[in-house]
Scaffold this motif. Sequence first.
Motif, PDB file in Angstrom:
ATOM      1  N   PHE A 155      13.415   6.922  -7.056  1.00  0.00           N
ATOM      2  CA  PHE A 155      12.570   5.982  -6.314  1.00  0.00           C
ATOM      3  C   PHE A 155      13.362   4.712  -6.038  1.00  0.00           C
ATOM      4  O   PHE A 155      14.125   4.257  -6.892  1.00  0.00           O
ATOM      5  CB  PHE A 155      11.303   5.639  -7.113  1.00  0.00           C
ATOM      6  N   SER A 156      13.199   4.134  -4.852  1.00  0.00           N
ATOM      7  CA  SER A 156      13.958   2.943  -4.468  1.00  0.00           C
ATOM      8  C   SER A 156      13.110   1.672  -4.560  1.00  0.00           C
ATOM      9  O   SER A 156      12.159   1.488  -3.798  1.00  0.00           O
ATOM     10  CB  SER A 156      14.475   3.108  -3.034  1.00  0.00           C
ATOM     11  N   HIS A 157      13.497   0.784  -5.470  1.00  0.00           N
ATOM     12  CA  HIS A 157      12.770  -0.489  -5.609  1.00  0.00           C
ATOM     13  C   HIS A 157      13.007  -1.412  -4.414  1.00  0.00           C
ATOM     14  O   HIS A 157      12.179  -2.245  -4.089  1.00  0.00           O
ATOM     15  CB  HIS A 157      13.198  -1.213  -6.891  1.00  0.00           C
ATOM     16  N   ARG A 184       8.869   9.193  -2.076  1.00  0.00           N
ATOM     17  CA  ARG A 184       7.808   8.210  -1.789  1.00  0.00           C
ATOM     18  C   ARG A 184       6.753   8.199  -2.907  1.00  0.00           C
ATOM     19  O   ARG A 184       6.569   9.206  -3.598  1.00  0.00           O
ATOM     20  CB  ARG A 184       7.158   8.546  -0.435  1.00  0.00           C
ATOM     21  N   PRO A 185       6.041   7.050  -3.077  1.00  0.00           N
ATOM     22  CA  PRO A 185       5.136   6.898  -4.228  1.00  0.00           C
ATOM     23  C   PRO A 185       4.107   8.017  -4.386  1.00  0.00           C
ATOM     24  O   PRO A 185       3.919   8.533  -5.483  1.00  0.00           O
ATOM     25  CB  PRO A 185       4.437   5.557  -3.963  1.00  0.00           C
ATOM     26  N   LYS A 186       3.474   8.427  -3.265  1.00  0.00           N
ATOM     27  CA  LYS A 186       2.402   9.416  -3.401  1.00  0.00           C
ATOM     28  C   LYS A 186       2.932  10.794  -3.774  1.00  0.00           C
ATOM     29  O   LYS A 186       2.218  11.600  -4.371  1.00  0.00           O
ATOM     30  CB  LYS A 186       1.596   9.486  -2.102  1.00  0.00           C
ATOM     31  N   ALA A 187       4.211  11.071  -3.407  1.00  0.00           N
ATOM     32  CA  ALA A 187       4.791  12.363  -3.776  1.00  0.00           C
ATOM     33  C   ALA A 187       5.133  12.367  -5.269  1.00  0.00           C
ATOM     34  O   ALA A 187       5.034  13.392  -5.943  1.00  0.00           O
ATOM     35  CB  ALA A 187       6.044  12.633  -2.941  1.00  0.00           C
ATOM     36  N   ILE A 188       5.520  11.198  -5.794  1.00  0.00           N
ATOM     37  CA  ILE A 188       5.931  11.116  -7.202  1.00  0.00           C
ATOM     38  C   ILE A 188       4.717  10.976  -8.116  1.00  0.00           C
ATOM     39  O   ILE A 188       4.654  11.550  -9.204  1.00  0.00           O
ATOM     40  CB  ILE A 188       6.902   9.919  -7.402  1.00  0.00           C
ATOM     41  N   PHE A 189       3.701  10.211  -7.667  1.00  0.00           N
ATOM     42  CA  PHE A 189       2.503   9.916  -8.470  1.00  0.00           C
ATOM     43  C   PHE A 189       1.309   9.982  -7.509  1.00  0.00           C
ATOM     44  O   PHE A 189       0.948   8.980  -6.880  1.00  0.00           O
ATOM     45  CB  PHE A 189       2.682   8.503  -9.068  1.00  0.00           C
ATOM     46  N   PRO A 195       0.845  -1.200   0.000  1.00  0.00           N
ATOM     47  CA  PRO A 195       0.000   0.000   0.000  1.00  0.00           C
ATOM     48  C   PRO A 195       0.882   1.253   0.000  1.00  0.00           C
ATOM     49  O   PRO A 195       1.880   1.299   0.731  1.00  0.00           O
ATOM     50  CB  PRO A 195      -0.774  -0.104   1.319  1.00  0.00           C
ATOM     51  N   ALA A 196       0.537   2.239  -0.807  1.00  0.00           N
ATOM     52  CA  ALA A 196       1.361   3.459  -0.906  1.00  0.00           C
ATOM     53  C   ALA A 196       1.488   4.138   0.460  1.00  0.00           C
ATOM     54  O   ALA A 196       2.515   4.766   0.765  1.00  0.00           O
ATOM     55  CB  ALA A 196       0.761   4.405  -1.937  1.00  0.00           C
ATOM     56  N   ASP A 197       0.465   3.988   1.309  1.00  0.00           N
ATOM     57  CA  ASP A 197       0.503   4.629   2.631  1.00  0.00           C
ATOM     58  C   ASP A 197       1.593   4.048   3.531  1.00  0.00           C
ATOM     59  O   ASP A 197       2.004   4.689   4.509  1.00  0.00           O
ATOM     60  CB  ASP A 197      -0.861   4.486   3.333  1.00  0.00           C
ATOM     61  N   ALA A 198       2.044   2.838   3.224  1.00  0.00           N
ATOM     62  CA  ALA A 198       3.055   2.196   4.086  1.00  0.00           C
ATOM     63  C   ALA A 198       4.360   3.005   4.129  1.00  0.00           C
ATOM     64  O   ALA A 198       5.106   2.925   5.104  1.00  0.00           O
ATOM     65  CB  ALA A 198       3.332   0.777   3.592  1.00  0.00           C
ATOM     66  N   TRP A 199       4.622   3.814   3.093  1.00  0.00           N
ATOM     67  CA  TRP A 199       5.854   4.633   3.081  1.00  0.00           C
ATOM     68  C   TRP A 199       5.812   5.722   4.156  1.00  0.00           C
ATOM     69  O   TRP A 199       6.841   6.234   4.561  1.00  0.00           O
ATOM     70  CB  TRP A 199       6.038   5.294   1.712  1.00  0.00           C
ATOM     71  N   GLU A 200       4.559   6.075   4.562  1.00  0.00           N
ATOM     72  CA  GLU A 200       4.405   7.212   5.483  1.00  0.00           C
ATOM     73  C   GLU A 200       4.681   6.842   6.934  1.00  0.00           C
ATOM     74  O   GLU A 200       4.762   7.717   7.794  1.00  0.00           O
ATOM     75  CB  GLU A 200       3.003   7.840   5.353  1.00  0.00           C
ATOM     76  N   ALA A 201       4.830   5.544   7.210  1.00  0.00           N
ATOM     77  CA  ALA A 201       5.161   5.104   8.588  1.00  0.00           C
ATOM     78  C   ALA A 201       6.470   4.322   8.529  1.00  0.00           C
ATOM     79  O   ALA A 201       6.462   3.094   8.514  1.00  0.00           O
ATOM     80  CB  ALA A 201       4.038   4.229   9.127  1.00  0.00           C
TER      81      ALA A 201
END
Length: 267
Positions: free
Chosen positions: A125-127, A43-48, A25-31
């Motif tokens: 972005f880091s895979h 993080r995904p949501k900042a890029i897309f 989930p994209a939100d997982a980057w926020e924690a």
Amino acid sequence: MAADLKRRIVDMCREWGVDMVGFAPADAWEAPPFEPWPPEAFRPKAIFPECRTVIVLGLPVTLPILETAPSIWYQELYKNLNAQLDMRAYQLSQFLNREGYPSAYVPRDGYGTVELLLKNPYAFFSHRHAAYLAGLGTFGLNNMLLTKEYGPRVRFVSVFTAAEIPGDGPMEKQLCIRCMRCIKACPVDAIGDVEYPRASIDKFKCAERSVELKKRFCAPCGICIKVCPVGEDRKLFKRKNMGLYDGPERDERLFNAWEHVRRYGSL
Ligand code: B12
Ligand code: SF4
Ligand code: SF4
């Protein structure tokens, strides 16, 4: 509905020969699960901003080919995997777009040339972090993502999608056994800081070596992923006994074969 989409994606990837697929989930980057963690802009949501899920695909690096590294054989495999990863990720993003979910893939690397990394050794972005959150593996002391199936011998690519798909990770069990083989084997001492759960490496030393090997047509280096004992691929290739490399059971036939390969096609 979301579960059905997930199954269709996994089945499609299997048909392509991509068995390693994970969802985060994209939100997982926020924690951040640990520090340091990719800064906000990475993080995904900042890029897309539409992103709700990151789908990560992985393809294995064939161990006996990697064992010859640095060599033209590994260089060719590396290029081949890169092309396949980008192609499959693009196809997957187009499938999702056709299904009505805005999606975009992130190329497996994302830099123009390795010389650029001597100044700025980051991608946007880091895979590895995506693969971690998608439950595909855990970080090792070599700074790579270790998987159960292939240890660090996997290359990844990611797809950002607006589709909300249930996540898979992260994995609970740490796969790195802290044997220190990667640290000892690095020819330029780039792996040093052994803070758990992940180590940091000297990106500049490693990138400098890559620049040198590129001039000799045998980049990238890959030594820290070939010496790692983790991975079920070692069973298939009968390489579980690490003494084959440096113990009393050292297999001279292997060493002769690697030297043969290295004499051709590169400098
Ligand atoms: C740049 C790069 C390199 C550079 C720099 C090394 C590095 N470790 O970053 C060089 C050329 C040296 C390199 C070498 C290698 N690489 Co490389 N590389 C990348 C690349 C393109 C980007 C990594 C990145 O910048 N991520 C983004 C940042 C946010 O993540 P990070 O670097 O981990 O940053 C963390 C810390 O540094 C910290 N941090 C601290 N201060 C700061 C400051 C800023 C501004 C930032 C952003 C972060 C930061 O926070 C972050 C979060 O923990 C990725 C592909 C990709 N796009 O993911 C492949 C990738 C990481 N490489 C890979 C591989 C396999 C290798 C090599 C083994 C070479 C090879 N192919 O044989 C070696 C191994 C080196 C090693 N032990 O780490 C694979 C890893 C696969 C796996 N199983 O984990 C990847 C994912 C490529 C792929 N598509 O599969 N690589
Ligand atoms: S790729 Fe080579 S130079 Fe870079 S950290 Fe690994 S062993 Fe060291
Ligand atoms: S070589 Fe050993 S220390 Fe290095 S990542 Fe693999 S298991 Fe961990």
